[in-house]
Design an enzyme around this catalytic site. Structure first.
Site, short mmCIF file in Angstrom:
data_model
loop_
_atom_site.label_atom_id
_atom_site.label_comp_id
_atom_site.label_asym_id
_atom_site.label_seq_id
_atom_site.Cartn_x
_atom_site.Cartn_y
_atom_site.Cartn_z
N ASP A 1 0.85 -1.19 0.00
CA ASP A 1 0.00 0.00 0.00
C ASP A 1 0.88 1.24 0.00
O ASP A 1 2.04 1.21 0.42
CB ASP A 1 -0.95 0.00 1.19
CG ASP A 1 -0.24 0.04 2.53
OD1 ASP A 1 0.66 -0.80 2.74
OD2 ASP A 1 -0.55 0.91 3.37
N GLU B 1 -0.07 -0.87 5.85
CA GLU B 1 0.97 -0.30 6.71
C GLU B 1 0.83 1.20 6.88
O GLU B 1 1.04 1.74 7.97
CB GLU B 1 2.35 -0.64 6.12
CG GLU B 1 3.51 -0.42 7.08
CD GLU B 1 4.10 0.98 6.98
OE1 GLU B 1 4.95 1.31 7.84
OE2 GLU B 1 3.73 1.74 6.07
#
Length: 462
Positions: free
Chosen positions: A84, A147
């Site tokens: 991400d 994250e």
């Protein structure tokens, strides 16, 4: 042998890295029935497909997280990273998801943080596999998907289902080796207010995308302000902050302020120029005694351009990890409700309560609402551990320099599992472009990372 294999695979490494970087993988929770969004899911499946073509076992754990596995043995070592990315923001010279190559650099959101390094780790494992070198432990490269929001939903899911690794690293910080990571607190401070600053009506204020990014843009819509007076205030604030503020007159006696700052990672707010602060400094100069004026004064004065938290009473420092950093990442005001989201990185020898106590006292005194969004405890690894020594040896052999140990304000997956430290990918002297516009990774560094990570995996798994 691993280095030679990487050299022969370098063109494919570049090509596959571009393929993954071309996917917009900003998290969008529950988008079309997905856990973290269509783009994030696509990024994971793309990487797992590449790994399967390499001959690896590739596992998707319910679109929460995935991993690639190689070798045999009861225990395993791991490389932890994420696919991400933070929102792209503004002011890119090349398309943020174009993954275009210019002057030996791949430009894209995620090039450094963390897709590029994770592809380097995957190709490092591929080189180990192709070399025929034997290991006594399995190896997993674990691809997280959430994250950047700091929720650890992905890693928590993994830990519920899987045995933990015995050692490993995350390629999500800097070289040589990160032995300490500051604690991280993210929180909102909210209030219900009027919409007056003296005789000026504030229609709205909006700035920032993420708590852990220095906001590079903020705008405010005002009504009933003296345009010439406002221009004088803007000139003074521009001189003080170095931030460009554009002021335009609109219909119905409205004025729009637009501040263009400089983004930076929330762990290093001193490297950015906070557009929210600049707008609030302009608004603060309009004066007034309203509830809104008090809140704007809090942002402009108590936070302001200082990034140490001194005026809020949270400035602190220690020898292992340095000073606390305070980043105001988001502000929103709709004419009645005002909210700021802040991201604080505190030294490793201090506690969550050391930070929260003075902030809560301030909030309670002003009758604001406080909401803690997330907290990550500090990480402080033994400098003489076997893991540290092994990575130091690999770095010295590959780079030809001693692997000094450093502390950072950034938070990585190293905090999620025991015996994990952050290891690269940013080399000493190279710019830290995480969360900034025009993020890139140099192709030479991408290839060098693959060599370092391949040898590090072997060193830990042999």
């Amino acid at each position: 042998m691993i280095d030679e294999k990487i050299d022969s695979l370098s063109n494919k490494l570049i090509e596959d890295t571009q393929k993954v970087l071309q996917i917009n993988s900003v998290v969008k929770y529950n988008e079309s029935g997905t856990r973290f969004g269509i783009g994030v899911t696509k990024a994971l499946n793309t990487v797992l497909s590449i790994a399967e073509e390499m001959g690896f076992k590739a596992v998707n754990l319910d679109n929460y997280i995935g991993y690639v596995e190689y070798g045999e043995g009861e225990d395993y070592v791991a490389v932890l990273g994420h696919l991400d990315v933070v929102p792209e923001g503004n002011d890119w010279i090349y398309p943020p998801y174009g993954a275009e190559i210019h002057d030996g650099k791949i430009y894209a959101r995620g090039a450094l943080d963390d897709k590029g390094p994770m592809m380097a780790a995957l190709y490092g494992l591929k080189a180990l596999k192709d070399s025929g070198l034997k290991t006594t432990k399995r190896v997993r490269i674990i691809f997280g998907l959430d994250e950047e929001n700091g929720t650890d939903l992905d890693m928590d899911y993994y830990k519920r289902l899987e045995k933990l690794p015995v050692a490993g690293f995350t390629p999500d910080a800097e070289f040589p080796i990160i032995f300490a990571e500051k604690g991280i607190l993210t929180f909102d401070i909210k209030a219900i207010t009027d919409n007056k600053l003296g005789n000026v009506e504030v229609i709205s204020i909006s700035g920032g995308n993420k708590a852990n990014m220095v906001p590079d843009y903020c705008e405010a819509i005002l009504k009933g302000v003296d345009f010439n007076v406002l221009l004088g205030i803007i000139k003074s604030v521009e001189a003080e902050t170095g931030i460009k503020i554009i002021c335009t007159e609109e219909a119905q006696d409205q004025v729009i302020l637009k501040a263009h700052g400089l983004s930076a990672h929330g762990s290093t707010p001193e490297l950015g120029k906070n557009a929210i602060i600049a707008i609030c400094m302009v608004l603060n100069a309009l004066g007034g005694t309203s509830k809104l004026a008090e809140y704007i004064n809090f942002v402009a004065e108590k936070i302001g351009t200082d990034t140490t938290g001194e005026k809020l009473g949270v400035a602190m420092t220690d020898k292992p990890s340095g000073a606390l950093s305070y980043n105001l990442g988001i502000l929103s005001f709709d004419g009645e409700n005002i909210s700021t989201t802040s991201n604080v990185r505190y030294p490793v020898t201090y506690s969550r309560e050391d930070v929260l106590e003075p902030i809560r006292q301030f909030v309670d005194f002003n009758e604001y609402e406080f909401e803690e969004i997330n907290h990550c405890t500090p990480l402080h690894c033994d400098k003489d551990s076997e893991l540290i020594k092994a990575l130091q040896n690999v770095y010295k052999e590959q780079v030809g320099k001693e692997a000094t140990l450093i502390a950072i304000g950034g938070g990585t997956y190293a905090k999620c599992m025991p015996n994990i430290v952050a290891f690269g990918p940013i080399f000493p002297g190279k710019p830290d472009l995480d969360h900034q516009a025009n993020e890139y990774i140099e192709i030479e560094d991408l290839i060098m990372c693959a060599k370092i990570y391949g040898n590090a995996i072997y060193e830990l798994a042999k």
